[in-house]
Motif scaffolding. Sequence first.
Motif, PDB file in Angstrom:
ATOM      1  N   ILE A  10      10.221  32.164   6.030  1.00 46.21           N
ATOM      2  CA  ILE A  10      10.123  33.592   5.711  1.00 46.21           C
ATOM      3  C   ILE A  10       8.770  34.138   6.145  1.00 46.21           C
ATOM      4  O   ILE A  10       7.722  33.513   5.946  1.00 46.21           O
ATOM      5  N   ALA A  11       8.807  35.317   6.740  1.00 42.17           N
ATOM      6  CA  ALA A  11       7.591  36.063   7.077  1.00 42.17           C
ATOM      7  C   ALA A  11       7.543  37.286   6.179  1.00 42.17           C
ATOM      8  O   ALA A  11       8.528  38.023   6.068  1.00 42.17           O
ATOM      9  N   THR A  12       6.424  37.497   5.524  1.00 42.18           N
ATOM     10  CA  THR A  12       6.337  38.618   4.600  1.00 42.18           C
ATOM     11  C   THR A  12       4.909  39.136   4.517  1.00 42.18           C
ATOM     12  O   THR A  12       4.016  38.660   5.219  1.00 42.18           O
ATOM     13  N   LEU A  13       4.711  40.124   3.658  1.00 36.00           N
ATOM     14  CA  LEU A  13       3.399  40.730   3.486  1.00 36.00           C
ATOM     15  C   LEU A  13       2.504  39.860   2.597  1.00 36.00           C
ATOM     16  O   LEU A  13       2.996  39.006   1.860  1.00 36.00           O
ATOM     17  N   PRO A  14       1.193  40.060   2.632  1.00 36.42           N
ATOM     18  CA  PRO A  14       0.282  39.264   1.802  1.00 36.42           C
ATOM     19  C   PRO A  14       0.488  39.527   0.310  1.00 36.42           C
ATOM     20  O   PRO A  14       1.117  40.506  -0.093  1.00 36.42           O
ATOM     21  N   SER A  15      -0.068  38.659  -0.506  1.00 40.98           N
ATOM     22  CA  SER A  15       0.008  38.812  -1.956  1.00 40.98           C
ATOM     23  C   SER A  15      -0.614  40.133  -2.388  1.00 40.98           C
ATOM     24  O   SER A  15      -1.576  40.608  -1.784  1.00 40.98           O
ATOM     25  N   GLY A  55      15.700  30.152  -8.553  1.00 41.17           N
ATOM     26  CA  GLY A  55      15.205  28.828  -8.886  1.00 41.17           C
ATOM     27  C   GLY A  55      14.439  28.168  -7.764  1.00 41.17           C
ATOM     28  O   GLY A  55      14.286  26.945  -7.732  1.00 41.17           O
ATOM     29  N   GLN A  56      13.934  28.989  -6.809  1.00 40.95           N
ATOM     30  CA  GLN A  56      13.223  28.459  -5.658  1.00 40.95           C
ATOM     31  C   GLN A  56      11.745  28.844  -5.713  1.00 40.95           C
ATOM     32  O   GLN A  56      11.365  29.833  -6.336  1.00 40.95           O
ATOM     33  N   VAL A  57      10.915  28.028  -5.052  1.00 39.38           N
ATOM     34  CA  VAL A  57       9.496  28.336  -4.923  1.00 39.38           C
ATOM     35  C   VAL A  57       9.312  29.209  -3.689  1.00 39.38           C
ATOM     36  O   VAL A  57       9.834  28.894  -2.615  1.00 39.38           O
ATOM     37  N   PHE A  58       8.584  30.308  -3.841  1.00 36.46           N
ATOM     38  CA  PHE A  58       8.370  31.221  -2.708  1.00 36.46           C
ATOM     39  C   PHE A  58       7.132  30.786  -1.943  1.00 36.46           C
ATOM     40  O   PHE A  58       6.020  30.851  -2.445  1.00 36.46           O
ATOM     41  N   SER A  59       7.343  30.329  -0.708  1.00 37.32           N
ATOM     42  CA  SER A  59       6.231  29.852   0.115  1.00 37.32           C
ATOM     43  C   SER A  59       6.427  30.356   1.538  1.00 37.32           C
ATOM     44  O   SER A  59       7.026  29.678   2.390  1.00 37.32           O
ATOM     45  N   PRO A  60       5.952  31.564   1.845  1.00 39.92           N
ATOM     46  CA  PRO A  60       6.180  32.148   3.169  1.00 39.92           C
ATOM     47  C   PRO A  60       5.473  31.387   4.285  1.00 39.92           C
ATOM     48  O   PRO A  60       4.391  30.834   4.089  1.00 39.92           O
ATOM     49  N   THR A  61       6.093  31.380   5.446  1.00 43.74           N
ATOM     50  CA  THR A  61       5.515  30.737   6.619  1.00 43.74           C
ATOM     51  C   THR A  61       4.454  31.618   7.264  1.00 43.74           C
ATOM     52  O   THR A  61       3.440  31.136   7.765  1.00 43.74           O
ATOM     53  N   ILE A  62       4.692  32.939   7.247  1.00 44.93           N
ATOM     54  CA  ILE A  62       3.753  33.897   7.820  1.00 44.93           C
ATOM     55  C   ILE A  62       3.472  34.994   6.804  1.00 44.93           C
ATOM     56  O   ILE A  62       4.393  35.500   6.154  1.00 44.93           O
ATOM     57  N   GLU A  63       2.207  35.348   6.657  1.00 45.69           N
ATOM     58  CA  GLU A  63       1.803  36.499   5.849  1.00 45.69           C
ATOM     59  C   GLU A  63       1.038  37.451   6.761  1.00 45.69           C
ATOM     60  O   GLU A  63      -0.004  37.087   7.303  1.00 45.69           O
ATOM     61  N   ALA A  64       1.560  38.663   6.951  1.00 48.93           N
ATOM     62  CA  ALA A  64       0.922  39.617   7.853  1.00 48.93           C
ATOM     63  C   ALA A  64       1.245  41.035   7.412  1.00 48.93           C
ATOM     64  O   ALA A  64       2.325  41.299   6.886  1.00 48.93           O
ATOM     65  N   THR A  65       0.301  41.943   7.614  1.00 51.97           N
ATOM     66  CA  THR A  65       0.515  43.340   7.241  1.00 51.97           C
ATOM     67  C   THR A  65       1.121  44.161   8.370  1.00 51.97           C
ATOM     68  O   THR A  65       1.656  45.237   8.140  1.00 51.97           O
ATOM     69  N   CYS A  66       1.039  43.681   9.598  1.00 55.27           N
ATOM     70  CA  CYS A  66       1.468  44.438  10.767  1.00 55.27           C
ATOM     71  C   CYS A  66       2.930  44.150  11.097  1.00 55.27           C
ATOM     72  O   CYS A  66       3.275  43.014  11.451  1.00 55.27           O
ATOM     73  N   PRO A  67       3.830  45.150  11.021  1.00 53.47           N
ATOM     74  CA  PRO A  67       5.242  44.922  11.322  1.00 53.47           C
ATOM     75  C   PRO A  67       5.491  44.453  12.752  1.00 53.47           C
ATOM     76  O   PRO A  67       6.360  43.612  12.990  1.00 53.47           O
ATOM     77  N   VAL A  68       4.750  44.999  13.718  1.00 48.79           N
ATOM     78  CA  VAL A  68       4.959  44.612  15.115  1.00 48.79           C
ATOM     79  C   VAL A  68       4.557  43.150  15.329  1.00 48.79           C
ATOM     80  O   VAL A  68       5.258  42.386  16.005  1.00 48.79           O
ATOM     81  N   LEU A  69       3.444  42.747  14.745  1.00 45.20           N
ATOM     82  CA  LEU A  69       3.020  41.349  14.844  1.00 45.20           C
ATOM     83  C   LEU A  69       4.078  40.428  14.244  1.00 45.20           C
ATOM     84  O   LEU A  69       4.435  39.399  14.840  1.00 45.20           O
ATOM     85  N   THR A  70       4.588  40.795  13.066  1.00 41.89           N
ATOM     86  CA  THR A  70       5.605  39.975  12.401  1.00 41.89           C
ATOM     87  C   THR A  70       6.856  39.884  13.257  1.00 41.89           C
ATOM     88  O   THR A  70       7.439  38.808  13.424  1.00 41.89           O
ATOM     89  N   MET A  71       7.297  41.009  13.794  1.00 41.09           N
ATOM     90  CA  MET A  71       8.499  41.035  14.619  1.00 41.09           C
ATOM     91  C   MET A  71       8.354  40.116  15.830  1.00 41.09           C
ATOM     92  O   MET A  71       9.262  39.342  16.149  1.00 41.09           O
ATOM     93  N   ARG A  72       7.213  40.193  16.488  1.00 41.14           N
ATOM     94  CA  ARG A  72       6.999  39.360  17.669  1.00 41.14           C
ATOM     95  C   ARG A  72       6.931  37.884  17.293  1.00 41.14           C
ATOM     96  O   ARG A  72       7.315  37.012  18.077  1.00 41.14           O
ATOM     97  N   ALA A  73       6.452  37.599  16.089  1.00 45.46           N
ATOM     98  CA  ALA A  73       6.330  36.202  15.657  1.00 45.46           C
ATOM     99  C   ALA A  73       7.696  35.576  15.371  1.00 45.46           C
ATOM    100  O   ALA A  73       7.898  34.383  15.605  1.00 45.46           O
ATOM    101  N   ILE A  74       8.644  36.371  14.873  1.00 46.59           N
ATOM    102  CA  ILE A  74       9.949  35.800  14.511  1.00 46.59           C
ATOM    103  C   ILE A  74      10.906  35.749  15.701  1.00 46.59           C
ATOM    104  O   ILE A  74      11.914  35.043  15.648  1.00 46.59           O
ATOM    105  N   ALA A 129      12.157  38.064   8.432  1.00 51.93           N
ATOM    106  CA  ALA A 129      11.105  38.924   7.898  1.00 51.93           C
ATOM    107  C   ALA A 129      11.718  39.971   6.977  1.00 51.93           C
ATOM    108  O   ALA A 129      12.817  40.467   7.234  1.00 51.93           O
ATOM    109  N   MET A 130      11.016  40.309   5.911  1.00 47.08           N
ATOM    110  CA  MET A 130      11.443  41.351   4.976  1.00 47.08           C
ATOM    111  C   MET A 130      10.690  42.635   5.299  1.00 47.08           C
ATOM    112  O   MET A 130       9.463  42.647   5.314  1.00 47.08           O
ATOM    113  N   MET A 131      11.422  43.721   5.567  1.00 44.89           N
ATOM    114  CA  MET A 131      10.779  44.993   5.890  1.00 44.89           C
ATOM    115  C   MET A 131      11.540  46.148   5.261  1.00 44.89           C
ATOM    116  O   MET A 131      12.754  46.068   5.070  1.00 44.89           O
TER     117      MET A 131
END
Length: 302
Positions: free
Chosen positions: A196-201, A217-236, A243-245
Motif C-alpha cells: 500500500i502507498a499512502t500519505l504520511p502519519s 484485524g491487520q497491521v497497517f504498514s504502508p510500503t510508500i508514504e508520500a504527500t505528492c499524488p503524482v509521485l505516488t502514481m508513478r511509483a505504483i 494507492a489511496m486517494m
Amino acid sequence: MTDLRSLKTLLAVVEYGSIHLAARALFVSHSTASRQIKTFEEHYGTTLFDRSASGVVPTGQGLALADFARRMIAESELLSDSFGSHSRATETITIVTSTGLGQTLVADAINDVMTTTDRVQVSIIDTTSLEAVQVLKNRQADLCVNFSVPGHDLVSVPGVRRIGQTPARNFAVFDKKHPLSQRATVRVRDLIDFPIATLPSGNSARIRVEQAVRAQGQVFSPTIEATCPVLTMRAIAGTTMVAMMAERTIPDNLAEAGCTAVELDDPGLDDRSIQILSADPLRESDGLDLMIESLRRSLALQ
C-alpha cells in the motif's frame, strides 16, 4: 506570444527537465503547465521538448524560445520597476492546504485568478488537514482548503468560518494490469494483501484507512508514504501496489501513466469532504473575493 506566466512555465520546464516538477515549483496544475507548453508548440509549429519516461529535454527551438523568455521577463520586470510609486499595491493572499489539494484544486484556482489580475500574489503553506485548521485559527493564513477532520466541528471553532464544502469519495489507484483494476468497487479487505502507498502519519485520509485496516484485524504498514499524488502514481505504475486517494486529488494524467482508479466503497471508511475555510472575521479584500469565487468554481460549489 507574450504571456509572461506561460514563459515562466517554459523556463521552469527547461530548468527542472520535468513538466511535473516545474508545475509543482510554480504551484500550477500539471494539466495547466502541459497545456501552456503545447500551446507554444502549436503556435510556433515545432517541437520544443523531446519527451521520455525520465523527463523532457529542450530541443534547439526550445532553447531559443527559452532565451526569448528570459529577455521578455527581464524587460517586464524593469518596466514594472520604472513605474515606481505609480504602480498600484500588490496584495498577498496566504492559503494553507495539503500537497494533494494544492497541486490540483488550489493550483487551478490560483491560475484562474492570475489570468484575471496581476495585482495578487499567493503564498502557500503546505501541511496536513489536521494542522491546517490551527494555522488558519492562528491567522497565519487567509484561507484554508483541506479535507474534513473527524470529530472536529469547525462551525464552532473560534476564528474559523466554513464558506463551502463538497463531498470527496475515496478511490484506490492501481496499475491497469493489477488483478483488482477491473472491479467496479473495492473494499479495504480486498487491498490488505497488496503493498500500500499512502500519505504520511497525521493526515486525515491516512487515519481513516489505518482504522479500516485495523478493523480487519491487520497491521497497517504502508510500503510508500508520500504527500505528492503524482509521485505516488508513478511509483505504483507497473507494480501490484495500491494507492489511496481522494477523487479530487487524482492526477489528470492517470491513464497516460498506465494506471486506473476504482472507487473505495467500504463501510469502515467515513464519508469526508473538501472544504474551504476562512479566517473569521475575513479581512476586506478584492483579491480575497476573487480567490474565494475561483475556489468555489474549482470545487463546483456554485
